[in-house]
Design a protein around this motif. Sequence first.
Motif, PDB file in Angstrom:
ATOM      1  N   GLY A 153      14.004   2.934  -6.066  1.00  0.00           N
ATOM      2  CA  GLY A 153      14.375   2.604  -7.440  1.00  0.00           C
ATOM      3  C   GLY A 153      15.013   1.234  -7.537  1.00  0.00           C
ATOM      4  N   GLY A 156      12.508  -1.223  -7.435  1.00  0.00           N
ATOM      5  CA  GLY A 156      11.844  -1.266  -8.726  1.00  0.00           C
ATOM      6  C   GLY A 156      12.396  -2.347  -9.635  1.00  0.00           C
ATOM      7  N   LEU A 157      13.667  -2.723  -9.413  1.00  0.00           N
ATOM      8  CA  LEU A 157      14.235  -3.840 -10.165  1.00  0.00           C
ATOM      9  C   LEU A 157      13.461  -5.121  -9.888  1.00  0.00           C
ATOM     10  CD1 LEU A 157      18.050  -3.150  -9.610  1.00  0.00           C
ATOM     11  CD2 LEU A 157      16.734  -2.797 -11.707  1.00  0.00           C
ATOM     12  N   GLY A 160       9.181  -4.031 -10.651  1.00  0.00           N
ATOM     13  CA  GLY A 160       8.933  -3.724 -12.051  1.00  0.00           C
ATOM     14  C   GLY A 160       9.605  -4.648 -13.038  1.00  0.00           C
ATOM     15  N   MET A 161      10.917  -4.878 -12.859  1.00  0.00           N
ATOM     16  CA  MET A 161      11.659  -5.632 -13.869  1.00  0.00           C
ATOM     17  C   MET A 161      11.361  -7.129 -13.824  1.00  0.00           C
ATOM     18  SD  MET A 161      15.743  -5.654 -14.663  1.00  0.00           S
ATOM     19  CE  MET A 161      16.388  -6.554 -16.080  1.00  0.00           C
ATOM     20  N   MET A 338      12.897  -1.459 -18.555  1.00  0.00           N
ATOM     21  CA  MET A 338      12.338  -1.326 -17.212  1.00  0.00           C
ATOM     22  C   MET A 338      13.448  -1.393 -16.170  1.00  0.00           C
ATOM     23  SD  MET A 338       9.284  -1.119 -15.749  1.00  0.00           S
ATOM     24  CE  MET A 338       8.575  -1.297 -14.116  1.00  0.00           C
ATOM     25  N   SER A 342      14.253   2.038 -13.917  1.00  0.00           N
ATOM     26  CA  SER A 342      13.708   2.068 -12.557  1.00  0.00           C
ATOM     27  C   SER A 342      14.623   2.790 -11.570  1.00  0.00           C
ATOM     28  CB  SER A 342      13.395   0.644 -12.079  1.00  0.00           C
ATOM     29  OG  SER A 342      12.252   0.152 -12.723  1.00  0.00           O
ATOM     30  N   GLY A 346      13.961   6.464  -9.877  1.00  0.00           N
ATOM     31  CA  GLY A 346      14.016   6.639  -8.427  1.00  0.00           C
ATOM     32  C   GLY A 346      14.881   7.814  -8.029  1.00  0.00           C
ATOM     33  N   ALA A 396       8.251   2.488 -16.123  1.00  0.00           N
ATOM     34  CA  ALA A 396       9.363   2.746 -15.207  1.00  0.00           C
ATOM     35  C   ALA A 396       9.329   4.182 -14.689  1.00  0.00           C
ATOM     36  CB  ALA A 396      10.696   2.463 -15.904  1.00  0.00           C
ATOM     37  N   MET A 399       6.114   3.922 -12.022  1.00  0.00           N
ATOM     38  CA  MET A 399       5.923   2.973 -10.930  1.00  0.00           C
ATOM     39  C   MET A 399       6.711   3.306  -9.663  1.00  0.00           C
ATOM     40  SD  MET A 399       3.927   0.376 -10.486  1.00  0.00           S
ATOM     41  CE  MET A 399       3.643  -0.401 -12.070  1.00  0.00           C
ATOM     42  N   MET A 400       8.031   3.406  -9.769  1.00  0.00           N
ATOM     43  CA  MET A 400       8.827   3.605  -8.564  1.00  0.00           C
ATOM     44  C   MET A 400       8.698   5.013  -7.975  1.00  0.00           C
ATOM     45  SD  MET A 400       9.901   0.977  -7.299  1.00  0.00           S
ATOM     46  CE  MET A 400       8.385   0.249  -7.911  1.00  0.00           C
TER      47      MET A 400
END
Length: 513
Positions: A153, A156-157, A160-161, A338, A342, A346, A396, A399-400
Amino acid sequence: MAETTAHVQPVDVHGKPYNRTIMVALILVATFAGVLMQTSLGTAIPTLMDAFDINLATAQQATTWFLLANGIMIPVSAYLTSRVPTKWLYLTAFVLLWSGMAITAFTPEEHGMWNMFLVGRVLAAAGVGISMPLMQVVMVNIFPAEQRGAAMGLSGLVVGMAPAIGPTLSGWILHQDHTILGLTLSNSWRTIFYVPMAVLGVVILLGFFLLKDVLETHDVKLDVISLIYSIIGFGSFLLGFTNVGSDGWGDMKNVILPIVIGLIFIAIFVVRQLHLDQPFLNVRVFMNKQFTITTLAVMMAMMAMMGVEMMLPTYLQNVHGLSALDSGLVLLPGALMMGIMSPIAGMAYDKVGARRLALVGFSLLAAGTVPFIFLTAETPTHYITALYAARMFGVAMVMMPLTASAMSALPPKEANHATASNNTARQLASAVVVALLTSVTQNIINNNKPADALRDANPLKFGQQMIDASMDGFQVSFFIGFLFAAAGLIIAFFLRKGKIIEEDATEVASKED
């Protein structure tokens, strides 16, 4: 692998303790700066078109060439991760990234210098192609299984972000001149690169002291033939799609032939990997059913996200007449959504697994994309902001958890090959969708735009018909984005229920739900 639990001091491969929190923070910050480059030029496309006197398809090469080089390097990362100590591999990747940014930032604003701009983008992409999959391998190896979802997660920052916030950040930068060390920069698009360059420079200096070797390395022999097949295969395939925007689908030399050659060499590459005792990229990971299904779902999520994200800033500026800053602000709540969701997604994966989250996420993503198909030149921007935020909430949620599930479907010792395979698929999907939607939009605009003679005869009517032609192109692109989200929802039903834990990863994930 370094010994790590939630309560024991982590140690590197040399048996020396290190500060995991600080190391992870450095990795996240530097990789964020790199992945930011993937979409940061989305809002700047109209500015680059004016600065270099190029059309939309050519300007989009700033993104497609980045994705192309990124896609070529990711398969190589599996070998490099196994062969090169973690610290020096990271520093090499960060120096490559910084050098690429510098070349791009100092490219003269002349039509003939656009290739220099692209060279910088390719170098930066090579750095990201190493650092991004390496980050995920490190996360899998330095965190215990019960914390892996939360760790992914955090990544994911970055994954994704960073792409989500790129257009907003560049929009803010392009809004006004900036003064650095007393020097006023009138060409503010360059500052898109100056800011991450400064951050990355600090990380490189600190990295010499704070980055540690946390992954075991082996004296793996480089299979040069596999490397050549990989570069030709993935490079040619992506090059063909990169040329679609400028040359069209009917161009045999620049589009169809490279794609066909790419597919042939990728097939040869895969066959060779299956016959090697120490494969350059272990494609056998795709024999794991859950890893394959999860990777397909990640590809659909990426294509659905990029399908709207790369076209929306151009729509807002060209149709609504917004400035780069205002178009970026329209997307800001989605980017923040997002970033907030994320890590939460996670942690949710650690409790409920990926299937439920993916079903909810893809449903939101598909539902949030439908209204984009019906956008008009008069659609209120606050309505677009709300829709975009809903879409990013869905991304979000998908994805993670899917990435963590893919990594957990295989034992940690295969993490480098699993990560490289997963990221290669994701980058191929990103490059294909950007090229596809750019070409579709450009072709529809070209086929529906008014005759040049109308510009002088009736300027108002010419302007209205140009907007109508543009809307036709954008609406079709958004519809294609919806199709990817719908495909992802269907694939999500085939995911295993619950969380895939490390014990399950040693089995072939062929059990039915």
